[in-house]
Design an enzyme around this catalytic site. Sequence first.
Site, PDB file in Angstrom:
ATOM      1  N   GLY A 158      14.444  34.218 -30.371  1.00 22.34           N
ATOM      2  CA  GLY A 158      15.153  34.131 -31.555  1.00 22.34           C
ATOM      3  C   GLY A 158      15.708  35.680 -31.775  1.00 22.34           C
ATOM      4  O   GLY A 158      16.885  35.839 -32.606  1.00 22.34           O
ATOM      5  N   ASP A 159      15.372  36.707 -31.196  1.00 22.18           N
ATOM      6  CA  ASP A 159      16.169  38.058 -31.461  1.00 22.18           C
ATOM      7  C   ASP A 159      15.818  38.832 -30.083  1.00 22.18           C
ATOM      8  O   ASP A 159      15.626  40.050 -30.163  1.00 22.18           O
ATOM      9  CB  ASP A 159      15.347  38.638 -32.379  1.00 22.18           C
ATOM     10  CG  ASP A 159      15.961  39.776 -33.247  1.00 22.18           C
ATOM     11  OD1 ASP A 159      17.375  39.898 -32.829  1.00 22.18           O
ATOM     12  OD2 ASP A 159      15.640  40.865 -33.606  1.00 22.18           O
ATOM     13  N   LEU A 160      16.110  38.267 -28.805  1.00 22.48           N
ATOM     14  CA  LEU A 160      16.421  39.130 -27.677  1.00 22.48           C
ATOM     15  C   LEU A 160      17.548  40.066 -27.613  1.00 22.48           C
ATOM     16  O   LEU A 160      18.631  39.640 -27.917  1.00 22.48           O
ATOM     17  CB  LEU A 160      16.559  37.907 -26.579  1.00 22.48           C
ATOM     18  CG  LEU A 160      16.489  38.656 -25.268  1.00 22.48           C
ATOM     19  CD1 LEU A 160      15.182  39.381 -24.862  1.00 22.48           C
ATOM     20  CD2 LEU A 160      17.077  37.560 -24.094  1.00 22.48           C
ATOM     21  N   ASN A 164      14.101  44.926 -27.912  1.00 21.47           N
ATOM     22  CA  ASN A 164      13.142  44.213 -27.789  1.00 21.47           C
ATOM     23  C   ASN A 164      12.363  43.797 -26.305  1.00 21.47           C
ATOM     24  O   ASN A 164      11.499  42.859 -26.311  1.00 21.47           O
ATOM     25  CB  ASN A 164      13.333  42.848 -28.758  1.00 21.47           C
ATOM     26  CG  ASN A 164      13.372  43.205 -30.185  1.00 21.47           C
ATOM     27  OD1 ASN A 164      13.018  44.072 -30.543  1.00 21.47           O
ATOM     28  ND2 ASN A 164      13.863  41.970 -30.826  1.00 21.47           N
TER      29      ASN A 164
END
Length: 285
Positions: A158-160, A164
């Site tokens: 959901g937040d690549l 990260n």
Amino acid sequence: MTGRAGAPGALTVPPGYRIGAWAVGHLLGAGAFGSVYAARRAEPEQGLPLPARAALKFLPTGTRTPRQLRHLSELAERETEVLRRVRTPRLIRLYEVLTVDDPGRPELDGATVLVLEEAAGSLDTLLAGGAVPQAGPALLAQVCEGLDQLHGAGWVHGDLKPGNVLLMADGTARLGDFNMAAELEGTHAYSPAFATPDYTPPDQFWAEVGERGTKIRPTADIWAFGVLAHVVLPGPLPLPGGPPAARRDAALRYARGQEELRLSAELPEHWRDIVQDCLARRHED
């Protein structure tokens, strides 16, 4: 997670502060929902096999409104749940979860602290240096392995994004920062209504937000990987625009067939096909 001590969700933790067996060191990064500090083990092992060094991720719960507290608690639970249940070689390792008990410091009191495997840096800091990493294709392959392991276990990241993707001392990559991770329920999962616009597929911009958050599918991670690969291999972001709002509008025009991708001429041919497939206009494609 990258950023400064002044980031909205940053917590200031003084050097030498003790939490569990750990003594806090310097700030490694800060984001919208917490801060990460280097730490050393200041007490002998007692039961759990703990390394000499680790990274402490402080997720704040002090001096907030009830709604903010609930939201922050849910984010902490998401990340903890992923790291406890999905233990694979390409995800950062979780050693233990602690809670700060310090009424004298209300901004820290009650904070959840994740004790994580220490990384040497992130892909974001590597790219910020201006040099395209020679190991770029190998790192991207390892990111793919991590996504495959995560999706196979029934989760969406959901937040690549580069911040990260954590780089270890041996040069390999791990996925980290699972605040936005969501467990699949059939074909969809539900994620908080928050994302990094440049790495968000266009369909998420107009997705309906319900009580449980935004519906999200594994293809959101595939889109984000396409953007990541284009940035690493090398190139600018694959959709034009100066400020983020302009790039978001370009992504929406692209999804409607009114805008084309602007893939870098330096992108290797076989990677060009991969990036184009990842950045398909529609989820169905």
